[in-house]
Design a protein around this motif. Structure first.
Motif, PDB file in Angstrom:
ATOM      1  N   UNK A 188      94.941  17.288 -35.252  1.00 47.88           N
ATOM      2  CA  UNK A 188      94.080  17.647 -34.104  1.00 47.88           C
ATOM      3  C   UNK A 188      93.317  18.960 -34.336  1.00 47.88           C
ATOM      4  N   UNK A 189      92.910  19.180 -35.557  1.00 49.77           N
ATOM      5  CA  UNK A 189      92.165  20.405 -35.871  1.00 49.77           C
ATOM      6  C   UNK A 189      90.672  20.181 -35.685  1.00 49.77           C
ATOM      7  N   UNK A 190      89.923  21.271 -35.664  1.00 53.00           N
ATOM      8  CA  UNK A 190      88.457  21.162 -35.595  1.00 53.00           C
ATOM      9  C   UNK A 190      87.924  20.797 -36.978  1.00 53.00           C
ATOM     10  N   UNK A 191      86.667  20.385 -37.026  1.00 51.30           N
ATOM     11  CA  UNK A 191      86.021  20.078 -38.303  1.00 51.30           C
ATOM     12  C   UNK A 191      86.067  21.303 -39.216  1.00 51.30           C
ATOM     13  N   UNK A 192      85.722  22.479 -38.669  1.00 49.50           N
ATOM     14  CA  UNK A 192      85.639  23.701 -39.481  1.00 49.50           C
ATOM     15  C   UNK A 192      86.999  24.055 -40.095  1.00 49.50           C
ATOM     16  N   UNK A 193      88.036  23.933 -39.271  1.00 46.15           N
ATOM     17  CA  UNK A 193      89.361  24.298 -39.766  1.00 46.15           C
ATOM     18  C   UNK A 193      89.833  23.291 -40.828  1.00 46.15           C
ATOM     19  N   UNK A 194      89.533  21.996 -40.614  1.00 49.63           N
ATOM     20  CA  UNK A 194      89.925  20.973 -41.602  1.00 49.63           C
ATOM     21  C   UNK A 194      89.177  21.187 -42.919  1.00 49.63           C
ATOM     22  N   UNK A 244      79.761  15.901 -40.054  1.00 47.31           N
ATOM     23  CA  UNK A 244      79.762  17.239 -39.453  1.00 47.31           C
ATOM     24  C   UNK A 244      79.721  17.206 -37.927  1.00 47.31           C
ATOM     25  N   UNK A 245      79.251  16.095 -37.362  1.00 46.51           N
ATOM     26  CA  UNK A 245      79.137  16.055 -35.892  1.00 46.51           C
ATOM     27  C   UNK A 245      80.290  15.296 -35.223  1.00 46.51           C
ATOM     28  N   UNK A 246      81.264  14.871 -36.046  1.00 50.22           N
ATOM     29  CA  UNK A 246      82.412  14.167 -35.456  1.00 50.22           C
ATOM     30  C   UNK A 246      83.297  15.206 -34.765  1.00 50.22           C
ATOM     31  N   UNK A 247      83.642  14.941 -33.521  1.00 51.28           N
ATOM     32  CA  UNK A 247      84.438  15.922 -32.758  1.00 51.28           C
ATOM     33  C   UNK A 247      85.879  15.427 -32.583  1.00 51.28           C
ATOM     34  N   UNK A 248      86.820  16.368 -32.388  1.00 49.96           N
ATOM     35  CA  UNK A 248      88.210  15.966 -32.112  1.00 49.96           C
ATOM     36  C   UNK A 248      88.292  15.094 -30.854  1.00 49.96           C
ATOM     37  N   UNK A 249      87.412  15.345 -29.892  1.00 50.76           N
ATOM     38  CA  UNK A 249      87.434  14.552 -28.646  1.00 50.76           C
ATOM     39  C   UNK A 249      87.074  13.087 -28.946  1.00 50.76           C
ATOM     40  N   UNK A 254      88.795   7.464 -29.537  1.00 55.24           N
ATOM     41  CA  UNK A 254      88.912   6.280 -30.396  1.00 55.24           C
ATOM     42  C   UNK A 254      90.384   5.901 -30.560  1.00 55.24           C
ATOM     43  N   UNK A 255      91.222   6.927 -30.770  1.00 55.72           N
ATOM     44  CA  UNK A 255      92.650   6.687 -30.989  1.00 55.72           C
ATOM     45  C   UNK A 255      93.308   6.012 -29.799  1.00 55.72           C
ATOM     46  N   UNK A 256      92.858   6.378 -28.581  1.00 56.45           N
ATOM     47  CA  UNK A 256      93.436   5.778 -27.377  1.00 56.45           C
ATOM     48  C   UNK A 256      93.196   4.273 -27.323  1.00 56.45           C
ATOM     49  N   UNK A 257      92.151   3.829 -28.016  1.00 57.60           N
ATOM     50  CA  UNK A 257      91.827   2.379 -28.042  1.00 57.60           C
ATOM     51  C   UNK A 257      92.267   1.744 -29.359  1.00 57.60           C
ATOM     52  N   UNK A 258      93.125   2.435 -30.093  1.00 53.85           N
ATOM     53  CA  UNK A 258      93.625   1.939 -31.377  1.00 53.85           C
ATOM     54  C   UNK A 258      92.574   1.861 -32.477  1.00 53.85           C
ATOM     55  N   UNK A 259      91.610   2.759 -32.383  1.00 55.60           N
ATOM     56  CA  UNK A 259      90.598   2.862 -33.445  1.00 55.60           C
ATOM     57  C   UNK A 259      90.714   4.216 -34.148  1.00 55.60           C
ATOM     58  N   UNK A 260      90.217   4.239 -35.376  1.00 49.21           N
ATOM     59  CA  UNK A 260      90.066   5.495 -36.111  1.00 49.21           C
ATOM     60  C   UNK A 260      88.578   5.710 -36.359  1.00 49.21           C
ATOM     61  N   UNK A 261      88.184   6.966 -36.521  1.00 50.15           N
ATOM     62  CA  UNK A 261      86.812   7.221 -36.992  1.00 50.15           C
ATOM     63  C   UNK A 261      86.902   7.523 -38.480  1.00 50.15           C
ATOM     64  N   UNK A 262      86.234   6.718 -39.274  1.00 51.39           N
ATOM     65  CA  UNK A 262      86.238   6.884 -40.730  1.00 51.39           C
ATOM     66  C   UNK A 262      84.801   6.945 -41.238  1.00 51.39           C
TER      67      UNK A 262
END
Ligand code: HSE
Length: 334
Positions: A188-194, A244-249, A254-262
């Motif tokens: 659950x980190x931000x893009x920058x931290x990851x 770069x524009x993918x957010x943790x939110x 997506x995760x709540x609906x059983x999806x991942x963002x890849x």
């Protein structure tokens, strides 16, 4: 087989290590004997017309102290005098002009050498030109290591899916961006931290733009489009969206609906793209960390998916070695 190696970074060193380690096995299993006559680095070259001692090159700390070292000597200066029949090209990639790899490969083919490369740049900017030069010169060009590191995509299709039609391809072709999205998903980190973690662990480059903005994955998709699907595409033909524009939110929703963002590369109906996409958690494409994956839709075998390390010196050297063995077996069969 008399070999020249151009490029002595992590992949070049991996090649020297792997060939040194596998020497006996290659002789016994494939009747393949080889000698490296030249190894070209950015600072000069190791040259020996009787064949270089690979182990001594791997062991030496100061390259310039080696007895075969020629300071400042480049491949282009040496090519006329080099007595080699196979060139391995693994210099740093440039996907805008393809140099210096493109000139190295063209000169090698014109000299009548077969070429093995993991360098994306020349394949992205000049795929058809290189293929045509090879056809005319009767040379072989292999590039398994250019896409997905150790993943055997091209060889899989050529050697084991004969007769199949490949309808489409989807995959994850950049380990750094996959690592970042995985961190964002599970830590659950931000893009920058990851991204910072990816840099600290040595996955991302100091300038990670090509990884996170999608151009690295797009280059690999172009090579797949041209090499597997017989297209004639360049980087401008790819729809590219980075991560770069993918957010943790968004990842959480997506995760709540059983999806991942890849970050998915796809070649389908003549269209090629690289972009963040929703995939089901149970999809074969749901691989984490720095892993790469390629999934092919074929008419006979149906869906075939391969997963593995998309980068790394030894992994990429594995692909290069398989290309060299393939060229040796092809020559023997003639
Ligand atoms: N930087 C690339 C990756 C490896 O992270 O997958 C080389 O293509």
């Amino acid at each position: 087989m008399d070999i020249a190696l151009i490029g002595f970074g992590s992949v070049g060193k991996g090649v020297v290590q792997v060939f040194s380690k596998k020497q006996n096995q290659l002789r016994q299993k494939y009747d393949l004997s080889f000698s490296f006559k030249g190894i070209f680095t950015s600072r000069g070259a190791f040259l020996d017309s009787n064949g270089l001692d690979l182990q001594s090159i791997l062991n030496i700390k100061d390259l310039t102290a080696h007895s075969s070292w020629k300071n400042g000597l480049s491949f282009m200066e040496s090519i006329d005098d080099l007595d080699v029949d196979l060139v391995i090209e693994v210099t740093p990639t440039n996907i805008e002009h393809g140099e210096p790899g493109k000139s190295h490969i063209i000169s090698s083919i014109k000299k009548g050498c077969d070429v093995v490369t993991a360098n994306k740049g020349p394949l992205v900017v000049a795929f058809d030109e290189l293929a045509e030069l090879c056809r005319r010169g009767g040379c072989i060009l292999r590039y398994e290591g250019s896409v997905g590191g150790g993943l055997p995509v091209f060889n899989l299709v050529r050697e084991t899916l004969q007769g199949n039609t490949i309808h489409s391809l989807r995959g994850i072709l950049n380990g750094t961006s996959n690592f970042i999205l995985t961190q964002m998903t599970y830590e659950r980190t931000s893009f920058e931290s990851a991204l910072k973690t990816a840099q600290e662990l040595g996955y991302a480059e100091a300038d990670p733009a090509a990884d996170v903005e999608g151009t690295d994955a797009a280059s690999k998709t172009v090579i797949l489009a041209n090499g597997l699907f017989g297209m004639n595409k360049g980087i401008d033909d790819v729809y590219i969206q980075g991560i770069t524009k993918v957010t943790p939110e968004a990842i959480e929703l997506a995760g709540n609906e059983n999806f991942l963002i890849k970050h998915i590369a796809s070649i389908e109906d003549g269209q090629i793209e690289v972009a963040p996409r929703l995939i089901q958690k149970t999809s074969p494409l749901a691989v984490d960390g720095t892993l790469n994956v390629v999934s092919l839709q074929t008419d006979l075998a149906k869906e075939i998916t391969i997963i593995g390390q998309g980068a790394g010196g030894e992994e990429t050297a594995s692909a290069i070695l398989s290309d060299v063995v393939d060229i040796h077996l092809t020559r023997k069969a003639k």
